[in-house]
Design an enzyme around this catalytic site. Structure first.
Site, PDB file in Angstrom:
ATOM      1  N   ARG A   4       0.831  -1.210   0.000  1.00  0.00           N
ATOM      2  CA  ARG A   4       0.000   0.000   0.000  1.00  0.00           C
ATOM      3  C   ARG A   4       0.863   1.257   0.000  1.00  0.00           C
ATOM      4  O   ARG A   4       0.616   2.195  -0.770  1.00  0.00           O
ATOM      5  CB  ARG A   4      -0.924  -0.024   1.217  1.00  0.00           C
ATOM      6  CG  ARG A   4      -1.796   1.189   1.374  1.00  0.00           C
ATOM      7  CD  ARG A   4      -2.578   1.076   2.660  1.00  0.00           C
ATOM      8  NE  ARG A   4      -1.638   0.952   3.776  1.00  0.00           N
ATOM      9  CZ  ARG A   4      -1.846   1.449   4.985  1.00  0.00           C
ATOM     10  NH1 ARG A   4      -2.960   2.079   5.253  1.00  0.00           N
ATOM     11  NH2 ARG A   4      -0.965   1.304   5.935  1.00  0.00           N
ATOM     12  N   ASN A  22      -5.944  -0.771   2.579  1.00  0.00           N
ATOM     13  CA  ASN A  22      -5.958  -2.198   2.855  1.00  0.00           C
ATOM     14  C   ASN A  22      -7.393  -2.610   3.160  1.00  0.00           C
ATOM     15  O   ASN A  22      -8.133  -1.863   3.804  1.00  0.00           O
ATOM     16  CB  ASN A  22      -5.087  -2.531   4.060  1.00  0.00           C
ATOM     17  CG  ASN A  22      -3.608  -2.395   3.766  1.00  0.00           C
ATOM     18  OD1 ASN A  22      -3.177  -2.494   2.626  1.00  0.00           O
ATOM     19  ND2 ASN A  22      -2.823  -2.175   4.797  1.00  0.00           N
TER      20      ASN A  22
END
Length: 74
Positions: A4, A22
């Site tokens: 991420r 996420n």
């Protein structure tokens, strides 16, 4: 480095706007807007991710355009 956070850095470097987060099941969701070449480069990167990442699948879906101010981690 986490997928991420790495995706955030790549998107910002390419001038892409949107967000990345996420999901509870371990997947990463990313919404992006930008020039066609920048989005293509981002998508290519998403298939490999950062070093030591395991990418099983990238699902691309077209969506209605939304205006973003920049790129953020949610």
């Amino acid at each position: 480095m986490a997928y991420r956070v790495s995706a955030y850095g790549v998107a910002r470097q390419l001038g892409v706007r949107g967000w990345v987060r996420n999901l509870a099941d371990g997947r990463v969701e990313l919404v992006a807007a930008g020039s066609a070449p920048a989005l293509q480069k981002l998508e290519q990167w998403l298939h490999q991710g950062p070093p030591q990442a395991r990418v099983d699948q990238v699902i691309r879906e077209a969506a209605e355009f939304t205006e973003f101010d920049g790129f953020e981690i949610r």
